[in-house]
Design a protein around this motif. Sequence first.
Motif, PDB file in Angstrom:
ATOM      1  N   ILE A  36       0.824  -1.207   0.000  1.00  0.00           N
ATOM      2  CA  ILE A  36       0.000   0.000   0.000  1.00  0.00           C
ATOM      3  C   ILE A  36       0.859   1.260   0.000  1.00  0.00           C
ATOM      4  CG2 ILE A  36      -1.724   1.257   1.350  1.00  0.00           C
ATOM      5  CD1 ILE A  36      -2.769  -1.436   2.256  1.00  0.00           C
ATOM      6  N   GLY A  37       2.062   1.177   0.522  1.00  0.00           N
ATOM      7  CA  GLY A  37       2.924   2.348   0.574  1.00  0.00           C
ATOM      8  C   GLY A  37       4.252   1.999   1.217  1.00  0.00           C
ATOM      9  N   PHE A  38       4.965   3.031   1.659  1.00  0.00           N
ATOM     10  CA  PHE A  38       6.240   2.808   2.324  1.00  0.00           C
ATOM     11  C   PHE A  38       6.482   3.880   3.373  1.00  0.00           C
ATOM     12  CE2 PHE A  38       7.378   5.572  -1.223  1.00  0.00           C
ATOM     13  CZ  PHE A  38       8.189   6.519  -0.615  1.00  0.00           C
ATOM     14  N   TYR A  39       7.398   3.569   4.290  1.00  0.00           N
ATOM     15  CA  TYR A  39       7.817   4.492   5.336  1.00  0.00           C
ATOM     16  C   TYR A  39       9.326   4.387   5.444  1.00  0.00           C
ATOM     17  CZ  TYR A  39       8.680   6.228  10.080  1.00  0.00           C
ATOM     18  OH  TYR A  39       9.179   6.905  11.169  1.00  0.00           O
ATOM     19  N   ALA A  54      -3.904   6.377  -0.713  1.00  0.00           N
ATOM     20  CA  ALA A  54      -5.111   6.603   0.088  1.00  0.00           C
ATOM     21  C   ALA A  54      -6.299   5.769  -0.393  1.00  0.00           C
ATOM     22  CB  ALA A  54      -5.467   8.079   0.072  1.00  0.00           C
ATOM     23  N   ASP A  55      -6.475   5.625  -1.702  1.00  0.00           N
ATOM     24  CA  ASP A  55      -7.640   4.872  -2.172  1.00  0.00           C
ATOM     25  C   ASP A  55      -7.540   3.390  -1.830  1.00  0.00           C
ATOM     26  OD1 ASP A  55      -5.546   4.672  -4.030  1.00  0.00           O
ATOM     27  OD2 ASP A  55      -6.916   4.249  -5.686  1.00  0.00           O
ATOM     28  N   ARG A  56      -6.341   2.828  -1.886  1.00  0.00           N
ATOM     29  CA  ARG A  56      -6.177   1.410  -1.521  1.00  0.00           C
ATOM     30  C   ARG A  56      -6.317   1.207  -0.010  1.00  0.00           C
ATOM     31  NH1 ARG A  56      -8.047  -1.489  -4.734  1.00  0.00           N
ATOM     32  NH2 ARG A  56      -6.978  -3.259  -3.847  1.00  0.00           N
ATOM     33  N   LEU A  57      -5.844   2.167   0.773  1.00  0.00           N
ATOM     34  CA  LEU A  57      -6.020   2.104   2.223  1.00  0.00           C
ATOM     35  C   LEU A  57      -7.509   2.143   2.560  1.00  0.00           C
ATOM     36  CD1 LEU A  57      -4.714   2.150   5.070  1.00  0.00           C
ATOM     37  CD2 LEU A  57      -4.852   4.638   4.933  1.00  0.00           C
ATOM     38  N   ALA A  65     -10.195  -4.638   7.027  1.00  0.00           N
ATOM     39  CA  ALA A  65      -8.807  -4.752   7.475  1.00  0.00           C
ATOM     40  C   ALA A  65      -8.559  -3.826   8.667  1.00  0.00           C
ATOM     41  CB  ALA A  65      -7.850  -4.400   6.355  1.00  0.00           C
ATOM     42  N   GLN A  66      -7.757  -4.299   9.610  1.00  0.00           N
ATOM     43  CA  GLN A  66      -7.417  -3.524  10.789  1.00  0.00           C
ATOM     44  C   GLN A  66      -6.025  -2.926  10.625  1.00  0.00           C
ATOM     45  OE1 GLN A  66      -9.547  -3.197  13.581  1.00  0.00           O
ATOM     46  NE2 GLN A  66     -10.945  -4.057  12.052  1.00  0.00           N
ATOM     47  N   LEU A  67      -5.838  -1.701  11.102  1.00  0.00           N
ATOM     48  CA  LEU A  67      -4.523  -1.062  11.069  1.00  0.00           C
ATOM     49  C   LEU A  67      -3.739  -1.451  12.311  1.00  0.00           C
ATOM     50  CD1 LEU A  67      -5.473   2.582  10.039  1.00  0.00           C
ATOM     51  CD2 LEU A  67      -4.634   0.779   8.573  1.00  0.00           C
ATOM     52  N   SER A  68      -2.443  -1.685  12.139  1.00  0.00           N
ATOM     53  CA  SER A  68      -1.597  -1.883  13.313  1.00  0.00           C
ATOM     54  C   SER A  68      -1.451  -0.524  14.003  1.00  0.00           C
ATOM     55  CB  SER A  68      -0.223  -2.424  12.899  1.00  0.00           C
ATOM     56  OG  SER A  68       0.530  -1.418  12.270  1.00  0.00           O
TER      57      SER A  68
END
Length: 82
Positions: A36-39, A54-57, A65-68
């Motif tokens: 979905i992205g990177f950090y 943002a659209d895939r999130l 889906a749950q966010l960590s």
Amino acid sequence: MVVIRLARGGAKKRPFFNIVATDSRNRRDGRFIERIGFYNPMASGAEVGLRITADRLAYWQGVGAQLSPTVARLVAQQAPAA
């Protein structure tokens, strides 16, 4: 359960994380469904430190889906900046 979390990459002492949607039973750096992205916590200057699609999130959150906790914090940081 599908979870959105960080998968570590990069070299020793130079971390880089992919933000991925994965099954919660998979290993941290193992198989994932979608990137979905990177950090990049080591980003400096003109380098991009965080990018999330943002659209895939929104899609993955829409299907349950749950966010960590760490990804939730990063998403909250990105929202005011955008």
